[in-house]
Design a protein around this motif. Structure first.
Motif, PDB file in Angstrom:
ATOM      1  N   LEU A  97       0.830  -1.206   0.000  1.00 14.95           N
ATOM      2  CA  LEU A  97       0.000   0.000   0.000  1.00 14.95           C
ATOM      3  C   LEU A  97       0.862   1.253   0.000  1.00 14.95           C
ATOM      4  O   LEU A  97       0.544   2.239  -0.680  1.00 14.95           O
ATOM      5  CB  LEU A  97      -0.925   0.016   1.217  1.00 14.95           C
ATOM      6  N   SER A 100       2.145   1.709  -3.522  1.00 16.92           N
ATOM      7  CA  SER A 100       1.043   2.039  -4.411  1.00 16.92           C
ATOM      8  C   SER A 100       0.521   3.457  -4.169  1.00 16.92           C
ATOM      9  O   SER A 100       0.270   4.200  -5.118  1.00 16.92           O
ATOM     10  CB  SER A 100      -0.086   1.025  -4.235  1.00 16.92           C
ATOM     11  N   SER A 101       0.370   3.844  -2.915  1.00 13.10           N
ATOM     12  CA  SER A 101      -0.170   5.175  -2.620  1.00 13.10           C
ATOM     13  C   SER A 101       0.803   6.280  -3.022  1.00 13.10           C
ATOM     14  O   SER A 101       0.379   7.353  -3.443  1.00 13.10           O
ATOM     15  CB  SER A 101      -0.553   5.304  -1.152  1.00 13.10           C
ATOM     16  N   GLU A 104       0.447   6.628  -6.872  1.00 13.17           N
ATOM     17  CA  GLU A 104      -0.936   6.679  -7.339  1.00 13.17           C
ATOM     18  C   GLU A 104      -1.003   7.455  -8.659  1.00 13.17           C
ATOM     19  O   GLU A 104      -0.545   8.578  -8.756  1.00 13.17           O
ATOM     20  CB  GLU A 104      -1.825   7.357  -6.287  1.00 13.17           C
ATOM     21  N   SER A 146      -5.375   2.387  -1.015  1.00 18.80           N
ATOM     22  CA  SER A 146      -4.250   3.084  -1.636  1.00 18.80           C
ATOM     23  C   SER A 146      -4.637   4.524  -1.978  1.00 18.80           C
ATOM     24  O   SER A 146      -3.898   5.468  -1.691  1.00 18.80           O
ATOM     25  CB  SER A 146      -3.801   2.334  -2.894  1.00 18.80           C
ATOM     26  N   ALA A 156       0.496   4.528   4.834  1.00 28.64           N
ATOM     27  CA  ALA A 156      -0.111   3.269   4.387  1.00 28.64           C
ATOM     28  C   ALA A 156       0.398   2.071   5.163  1.00 28.64           C
ATOM     29  O   ALA A 156      -0.304   1.073   5.297  1.00 28.64           O
ATOM     30  CB  ALA A 156       0.135   3.085   2.885  1.00 28.64           C
TER      31      ALA A 156
END
Length: 174
Positions: A97, A100-101, A104, A146, A156
């Motif tokens: 996460l 991914s965050s 983004e 995310s 995250a």
């Protein structure tokens, strides 16, 4: 249900923030059912604010990775295929996460720091870590968390056991 009563202005602001977040991020935060209505009556000694109290869903914190697995079935299957113990799902999820965050909307290739953060869990190298990330991104809850982390600046890595829970309907919430 849980009733949260503010002890002061800051608490009232936090109650209002929780109410707004559950509206903005539908289903990711506990539902607020009612809140104080404030009062303009002159004869009341304490008029209060709209968020002096809130009534919200009770959330049972997730205490183990086993309880978390059901919300991330694709990630869980990929972890199993790569012989990554399911007891590490919270740690692996947090790191995935986090990556991914921070990326983004971008198509960044996994980097050295991200790979190193997962090496102790995943013994199949960069290829295996990339497969985990691709699998995780197929889970709708992963994508929602995310985006939430990216939008609100939530770390995250904290989105796992202890900071996620289930509401009265059995849905995952922050």
């Amino acid at each position: 249900f849980v009733v949260k009563i503010a002890r002061g202005y800051r608490g009232s602001m936090m109650n209002e923030s929780e109410s707004n977040k559950q509206l903005e991020f539908e289903g990711l935060f506990p539902k607020v059912h009612h809140h104080g209505s404030g009062s303009e009556e002159k004869d009341r000694p304490y008029k209060g604010s709209e968020y002096d109290w809130i009534v919200m869903d009770k959330v049972l914190p997730i205490k183990s990775g086993r309880s978390l697995i059901q919300f991330f079935p694709k990630l869980s299957r990929e972890m199993e295929e790569q012989s990554v113990s399911r007891i590490f799902i919270s740690s692996v999820l947090g790191r995935l996460l986090h990556w991914s965050s921070h990326n983004e909307g971008g198509k960044e290739k996994v980097d050295f720091l991200f790979i190193n953060s997962l090496k102790s869990y995943v013994h199949t190298g960069e290829e295996g870590i990339t497969k985990l990330l691709i699998s995780a991104e197929k889970d709708p809850m992963f994508r929602r968390l995310s985006m939430l982390s990216a939008k609100l600046g939530i770390d995250a890595k904290d989105l796992g056991v202890g900071n996620l829970g289930t509401n009265s309907s059995g849905e995952l919430v922050v």
